[in-house]
Design a protein around this motif. Sequence first.
Motif, PDB file in Angstrom:
ATOM      1  N   SER A  87      22.380 -39.989 -12.259  1.00 56.43           N
ATOM      2  CA  SER A  87      23.804 -40.258 -12.035  1.00 56.43           C
ATOM      3  C   SER A  87      24.606 -40.041 -13.312  1.00 56.43           C
ATOM      4  N   ASP A  88      23.955 -40.186 -14.474  1.00 62.01           N
ATOM      5  CA  ASP A  88      24.627 -39.874 -15.729  1.00 62.01           C
ATOM      6  C   ASP A  88      25.051 -38.397 -15.739  1.00 62.01           C
ATOM      7  N   TYR A  89      24.100 -37.494 -15.428  1.00 62.33           N
ATOM      8  CA  TYR A  89      24.417 -36.066 -15.460  1.00 62.33           C
ATOM      9  C   TYR A  89      25.293 -35.632 -14.295  1.00 62.33           C
ATOM     10  N   ALA A  90      25.119 -36.276 -13.126  1.00 63.80           N
ATOM     11  CA  ALA A  90      25.888 -35.843 -11.955  1.00 63.80           C
ATOM     12  C   ALA A  90      27.305 -36.394 -11.972  1.00 63.80           C
ATOM     13  N   ASN A  91      27.462 -37.681 -12.255  1.00 62.65           N
ATOM     14  CA  ASN A  91      28.775 -38.311 -12.105  1.00 62.65           C
ATOM     15  C   ASN A  91      29.589 -38.323 -13.385  1.00 62.65           C
ATOM     16  N   VAL A  92      28.935 -38.221 -14.558  1.00 63.18           N
ATOM     17  CA  VAL A  92      29.671 -38.286 -15.811  1.00 63.18           C
ATOM     18  C   VAL A  92      29.805 -36.903 -16.441  1.00 63.18           C
ATOM     19  N   ARG A  93      28.701 -36.177 -16.553  1.00 63.76           N
ATOM     20  CA  ARG A  93      28.739 -34.892 -17.268  1.00 63.76           C
ATOM     21  C   ARG A  93      28.942 -33.699 -16.349  1.00 63.76           C
ATOM     22  N   PHE A  94      28.844 -33.894 -15.037  1.00 63.75           N
ATOM     23  CA  PHE A  94      29.003 -32.819 -14.057  1.00 63.75           C
ATOM     24  C   PHE A  94      28.074 -31.644 -14.303  1.00 63.75           C
ATOM     25  N   GLU A  95      26.869 -31.925 -14.780  1.00 68.70           N
ATOM     26  CA  GLU A  95      25.874 -30.856 -14.860  1.00 68.70           C
ATOM     27  C   GLU A  95      24.956 -30.993 -13.662  1.00 68.70           C
ATOM     28  N   MET A  96      25.437 -30.474 -12.532  1.00 67.87           N
ATOM     29  CA  MET A  96      24.747 -30.694 -11.264  1.00 67.87           C
ATOM     30  C   MET A  96      23.367 -30.044 -11.229  1.00 67.87           C
ATOM     31  N   GLY A  97      23.273 -28.843 -11.779  1.00 64.75           N
ATOM     32  CA  GLY A  97      21.983 -28.157 -11.762  1.00 64.75           C
ATOM     33  C   GLY A  97      20.927 -28.979 -12.481  1.00 64.75           C
ATOM     34  N   TYR A  98      21.301 -29.490 -13.647  1.00 57.85           N
ATOM     35  CA  TYR A  98      20.372 -30.285 -14.437  1.00 57.85           C
ATOM     36  C   TYR A  98      20.008 -31.569 -13.691  1.00 57.85           C
ATOM     37  N   ALA A  99      21.021 -32.227 -13.114  1.00 56.93           N
ATOM     38  CA  ALA A  99      20.762 -33.456 -12.364  1.00 56.93           C
ATOM     39  C   ALA A  99      19.819 -33.187 -11.196  1.00 56.93           C
ATOM     40  N   CYS A 100      20.007 -32.038 -10.546  1.00 55.47           N
ATOM     41  CA  CYS A 100      19.122 -31.683  -9.429  1.00 55.47           C
ATOM     42  C   CYS A 100      17.692 -31.453  -9.907  1.00 55.47           C
ATOM     43  N   ALA A 101      17.540 -30.898 -11.113  1.00 61.57           N
ATOM     44  CA  ALA A 101      16.196 -30.699 -11.648  1.00 61.57           C
ATOM     45  C   ALA A 101      15.505 -32.055 -11.845  1.00 61.57           C
ATOM     46  N   ILE A 102      16.264 -33.027 -12.357  1.00 57.43           N
ATOM     47  CA  ILE A 102      15.687 -34.367 -12.526  1.00 57.43           C
ATOM     48  C   ILE A 102      15.293 -34.932 -11.169  1.00 57.43           C
ATOM     49  N   ALA A 103      16.198 -34.780 -10.185  1.00 56.79           N
ATOM     50  CA  ALA A 103      15.917 -35.314  -8.853  1.00 56.79           C
ATOM     51  C   ALA A 103      14.670 -34.671  -8.265  1.00 56.79           C
ATOM     52  N   THR A 104      14.514 -33.357  -8.494  1.00 57.94           N
ATOM     53  CA  THR A 104      13.355 -32.654  -7.949  1.00 57.94           C
ATOM     54  C   THR A 104      12.065 -33.171  -8.568  1.00 57.94           C
ATOM     55  N   VAL A 105      12.090 -33.388  -9.887  1.00 61.42           N
ATOM     56  CA  VAL A 105      10.899 -33.924 -10.550  1.00 61.42           C
ATOM     57  C   VAL A 105      10.531 -35.285  -9.954  1.00 61.42           C
ATOM     58  N   LEU A 106      11.526 -36.135  -9.798  1.00 63.80           N
ATOM     59  CA  LEU A 106      11.279 -37.468  -9.251  1.00 63.80           C
ATOM     60  C   LEU A 106      10.696 -37.378  -7.848  1.00 63.80           C
ATOM     61  N   PHE A 107      11.310 -36.519  -7.052  1.00 60.47           N
ATOM     62  CA  PHE A 107      10.900 -36.404  -5.665  1.00 60.47           C
ATOM     63  C   PHE A 107       9.466 -35.878  -5.559  1.00 60.47           C
ATOM     64  N   ALA A 108       9.158 -34.858  -6.357  1.00 68.32           N
ATOM     65  CA  ALA A 108       7.812 -34.293  -6.334  1.00 68.32           C
ATOM     66  C   ALA A 108       6.782 -35.351  -6.722  1.00 68.32           C
ATOM     67  N   THR A 109       7.118 -36.152  -7.747  1.00 63.60           N
ATOM     68  CA  THR A 109       6.209 -37.216  -8.166  1.00 63.60           C
ATOM     69  C   THR A 109       5.931 -38.175  -7.021  1.00 63.60           C
ATOM     70  N   MET A 110       7.002 -38.573  -6.320  1.00 68.74           N
ATOM     71  CA  MET A 110       6.844 -39.549  -5.242  1.00 68.74           C
ATOM     72  C   MET A 110       5.985 -38.998  -4.116  1.00 68.74           C
ATOM     73  N   VAL A 111       6.233 -37.761  -3.711  1.00 65.73           N
ATOM     74  CA  VAL A 111       5.469 -37.181  -2.598  1.00 65.73           C
ATOM     75  C   VAL A 111       4.003 -37.000  -2.998  1.00 65.73           C
ATOM     76  N   GLY A 112       3.781 -36.526  -4.237  1.00 64.68           N
ATOM     77  CA  GLY A 112       2.407 -36.333  -4.702  1.00 64.68           C
ATOM     78  C   GLY A 112       1.635 -37.636  -4.740  1.00 64.68           C
ATOM     79  N   LEU A 113       2.268 -38.651  -5.299  1.00 67.16           N
ATOM     80  CA  LEU A 113       1.625 -39.955  -5.411  1.00 67.16           C
ATOM     81  C   LEU A 113       1.321 -40.529  -4.033  1.00 67.16           C
ATOM     82  N   ASN A 114       2.247 -40.329  -3.113  1.00 65.12           N
ATOM     83  CA  ASN A 114       2.052 -40.826  -1.757  1.00 65.12           C
ATOM     84  C   ASN A 114       0.821 -40.193  -1.125  1.00 65.12           C
ATOM     85  N   GLU A 115       0.688 -38.881  -1.311  1.00 64.48           N
ATOM     86  CA  GLU A 115      -0.472 -38.169  -0.762  1.00 64.48           C
ATOM     87  C   GLU A 115      -1.761 -38.786  -1.305  1.00 64.48           C
TER      88      GLU A 115
END
Lengths: 310, 304
Positions: free
Chosen positions: A271-299
């Motif tokens: 939310s720092d990068y998305a809502n304050v700095r407006f670097e959406m691409g970078y924020a999405c990269a962080i979100a993707t890393v988080l999401f991949a971690t969660m799905v992998g761990l779940n498996e």
Amino acid sequence: MKAAEVSAKQISSKVSLKKRFRQNWDCYLYMAPYMLIFFTFTVLPVVMSIVLSFTYYNILEPPQFIFLDNYRNLLATDDVFLLAVKNTLIIAVIVGPVGYLACLLFAWLINELSPIVRAVMVVILYAPTLSGGAYTIWQVLFSGDSTAWINGMLLNFGLIDEPIQFLTNADYMIWICIIVQIWMSLGAGFLSNVAGFRSMDRSQYEAGYVDGIRNRWQELWFITLPSMRPQLMFSAVMSITSAFSVGDVTVQLFGNPSTDYAAHTILNHISDYANVRFEMGYACAIATVLFATMVGLNELIQRLLRKVGQ
Amino acid sequence: MEHAKKIDAPIDPSKIKVSKKVFNPGPARSRWGNVCNFLFLCLVGVFMVFPLVMIINNAFKPMDELFLFPPRIFVQNPTLDNFSNISVLMSQSWIPFSRYIFNTVGTCAVATFFHIIFASLAAYVLEKRDFPGRNVLFKIVVVSLMFTPTVTAIPNYIIMSKLGMIDTYWALILPYVGSSMGLYLMKQHLSASVPTALLEAARIDGASELRIFRSIVMPMVKPAWLTMMLFSVQSMWGITGANMIFTEAKKPLSYALNQIVSGGIARAGAGAAVQLIMIAPPILIFIVTQTQVLDTMASSGIKD
């Protein structure tokens, strides 16, 4: 019996895909309203997030494709991200397992209470999760005033000489976050476990006693847990999700960014990068890393849970 | 498998003796174990309930008690001043208080209604009909249980603005209508509590698919849609509409109430009342629907 059924199903699915489609085409019609909304607002955002993570995008200009630069920056130059990963992992490693076991343990303990007491206990234990924003009360409890609850008590007992700034002192923040998160960890998974224990078949236990099950632990491991495996898997999904998506609590209690980034989590970083700095691409990269971690761990955890009771 | 084998195995006489000994004290509970469990539960119960008790009591405390030192948990002279303070504060704003309430209750009701109808219909065909692609679709739903709103927030904003839905009620309603938890619970509940044979019988009698859904399936899965209602109120009640709603008259209640809380010490009383208003509805609904919710959750497990 079962094997025959399975093979028959396989054959039918191989032979008559066309026929299945022709017989059931109306299903797509019935699903359309939900699936349209579900794919637009739940699945598409995740796909978009992955695509945008390879771009530089500031909302005003069209996204520019920069391939893996975001990920390289994330890992190589963004010290705050690594700090956020560290904090998130510390929180998740403690809150995840503790919360997961608590969901199971309390469901098991209250299962033997009388129905009314059990109903009251379920409400009490589930209320913190149920009541969304109730965690803000911890701000009052941990406030840095000498007249605040916890500081006041510690001063009264003479354990400390001056009030501790719990919410701005880097030594305490992450632990307070963990306490609050554990307080809120008995969620849908807990309800699932309670329901699972409630619907256990008594005769299975009796058969177990004849078999020589000697104490509660054996009963739990050999009879109860194996038949509750579906609930355990569901509750694992819930625990992983809540352990990794800590963010609102830290913003509310410590602000964003928190002092010295001491309680900065991955979600805060997004939310720092998305809502304050407006670097959406970078924020999405962080979100993707988080999401991949969660799905992998779940498996991984689903695989481990298949071994329960063996 | 191993377990089943053990039960089937012939019992030799020497073993019966041992098992009888175990069987007599009942399910092998020790008194000390019970005492420890009880104490442990009490301790945890206090930890869990203390903040909530504080919220409830604070809401009814007059100003002087809120700032009492040493603080007291329980209110001495309960008063409704804090609640009337809210309406005084809100009457000064140029959007009437009732409008904020309407916004939250309205979006909550519409989202819940469509979520229950659409998700149940989809869950019904996913569970009871055999069409190509059903397994894949359900897998996607299970994985999506892990999507947190923050992760999808950025693309969601972009999608909303492309659809022209920013600053409309739809921006709050639609994401919830498509949430996956409701569909998941409904499908699992359908598989456990609605026999397929019954639906076949209705089909032979000439009932149309929609009629089967409306007159047979929906009444049978009442616990599941009460559960969907609980979960939707739980996530919709506190929604602030940040990023999505800019017109003051369309903002939800929790946004307006948060403004009061941010007024600081002078508004501590009203703030305490606000906190109670924010946490009460989901808890009350859960108290009323607990039995049905637990019925639904009994089938919530993920099967291999």
